[in-house]
Scaffold this active site. Structure first.
Site, PDB file in Angstrom:
ATOM      1  N   ARG A  50       2.040   9.647  -0.745  1.00  0.00           N
ATOM      2  CA  ARG A  50       1.404   8.740   0.204  1.00  0.00           C
ATOM      3  C   ARG A  50       1.526   7.319  -0.321  1.00  0.00           C
ATOM      4  O   ARG A  50       0.723   6.878  -1.150  1.00  0.00           O
ATOM      5  CB  ARG A  50      -0.072   9.099   0.384  1.00  0.00           C
ATOM      6  CG  ARG A  50      -0.327  10.520   0.871  1.00  0.00           C
ATOM      7  CD  ARG A  50      -1.818  10.812   0.878  1.00  0.00           C
ATOM      8  NE  ARG A  50      -2.113  12.177   1.305  1.00  0.00           N
ATOM      9  CZ  ARG A  50      -3.333  12.702   1.343  1.00  0.00           C
ATOM     10  NH1 ARG A  50      -4.371  11.954   0.956  1.00  0.00           N
ATOM     11  NH2 ARG A  50      -3.521  13.945   1.739  1.00  0.00           N
ATOM     12  N   ASP A  52       1.184   3.309  -0.302  1.00  0.00           N
ATOM     13  CA  ASP A  52       0.155   2.419   0.227  1.00  0.00           C
ATOM     14  C   ASP A  52       0.749   1.447   1.240  1.00  0.00           C
ATOM     15  O   ASP A  52       1.962   1.339   1.402  1.00  0.00           O
ATOM     16  CB  ASP A  52      -0.489   1.619  -0.915  1.00  0.00           C
ATOM     17  CG  ASP A  52      -1.287   2.493  -1.862  1.00  0.00           C
ATOM     18  OD1 ASP A  52      -1.780   3.560  -1.421  1.00  0.00           O
ATOM     19  OD2 ASP A  52      -1.418   2.119  -3.039  1.00  0.00           O
ATOM     20  N   ARG A 204       0.865  -0.239  -9.191  1.00  0.00           N
ATOM     21  CA  ARG A 204       0.572  -1.667  -9.033  1.00  0.00           C
ATOM     22  C   ARG A 204      -0.465  -2.139 -10.046  1.00  0.00           C
ATOM     23  O   ARG A 204      -0.406  -3.274 -10.541  1.00  0.00           O
ATOM     24  CB  ARG A 204       0.124  -1.948  -7.608  1.00  0.00           C
ATOM     25  CG  ARG A 204       1.251  -1.752  -6.586  1.00  0.00           C
ATOM     26  CD  ARG A 204       0.712  -1.562  -5.185  1.00  0.00           C
ATOM     27  NE  ARG A 204      -0.001  -2.723  -4.727  1.00  0.00           N
ATOM     28  CZ  ARG A 204      -0.768  -2.726  -3.618  1.00  0.00           C
ATOM     29  NH1 ARG A 204      -0.898  -1.630  -2.893  1.00  0.00           N
ATOM     30  NH2 ARG A 204      -1.382  -3.827  -3.256  1.00  0.00           N
TER      31      ARG A 204
END
Length: 255
Positions: A50, A52, A204
């Site tokens: 998944r 972002d 990130r």
């Protein structure tokens, strides 16, 4: 029912992530709509992960089921690409074993985060403008620590449905693009990380904390202490999503 795998790429900036959302457009929704339109049957799509909002995929593997066991895979790819829009491109569709699973059968996933140090108007947001003084050697020393640990709570988004923050990282390094390697925009550096699984926002957050090392805000010892604290608030700022790409996914039965 017959099960099929699909390999696709997408530009994430116009999507609210991979997963279907009630009030925002997602890659999963676009695929399900296109597949259902072409096959004239309700189709659900399950992805290998998944991503972002804003995050891209050079490779995403997903599976879906069809009542037709002998679908023309080439025609199906062509028909879906004709209606799905410019931000998604299907590479192939392939029939697999009926219990093959795009998410649970994946043995590793690799992400790339792209950066460049020279000002370049053609980066297009797909590569992060890094300071020219950023110390990539220091960041690489710190990145090596990620292959020694298993608990990534310090880099995990808070209040998610993840049952565990344990991940097995096998590659974590900053490197230059290899000769002939295709990179987006003006990228001259790649942060490459491979693991068996990733947490939401994990890459990130890791990159943001490594950048703090490269700027001289923290050293290698403090980077390790941040990991040991198991506190997301101790780590660095989450980096922009657009320079992040899901680069590769491996399966024991796909070469």
């Amino acid at each position: 029912m017959a099960r099929y795998f699909m390999n696709l790429a997408y530009l994430g900036r116009n999507f609210h992530g991979w997963q279907r959302q009630p009030n925002a457009i997602s890659v999963q929704e676009k695929l399900e709509t296109a597949l259902s339109t072409v096959t004239r049957t309700e189709v659900a799509v399950t992805g290998a992960g998944r991503t972002d909002a804003g995050v891209n995929a050079s490779t995403m593997i997903a599976h879906f089921d069809l009542p037709e066991a002998n679908a023309d895979e080439v025609k199906l790819v062509r028909a879906i690409n004709a209606i799905i829009g410019p931000d998604i491109a299907l590479q192939w569709i392939r029939k697999v074993h009926h219990d093959a699973h795009a998410r649970f059968d994946a043995t590793s996933r690799t992400y790339h985060y792209y950066a460049h140090t020279d000002r370049n108007p053609f980066a297009g947001g797909l590569s992060w403008q890094a300071p020219a003084t950023l110390d990539f050697e220091a960041m690489n020393h710190a990145a090596a620590i990620l292959m020694e640990i298993s608990d990534f709570t310090s880099f995990a988004k808070l209040h998610t449905d993840a049952k565990t923050n344990i991940c097995n990282v096998t590659t974590a390094r900053w490197r230059r693009p290899m000769p002939g390697e295709r990179v987006p925009g003006a990228a001259t550096w790649i942060f490459e990380i491979t693991a068996d699984r990733f947490l939401r926002n994990m890459v990130r957050a890791i990159v943001g904390t490594l950048v703090d090392v490269g700027r001289g805000k923290i050293d290698e010892k403090e980077f390790r202490e941040i990991i040991e604290r198991k506190d997301r608030c101790a780590a660095g700022t989450s980096m922009p999503g657009e320079p992040l790409f899901l680069h590769n996914i491996t399966y024991p039965y796909i070469k």
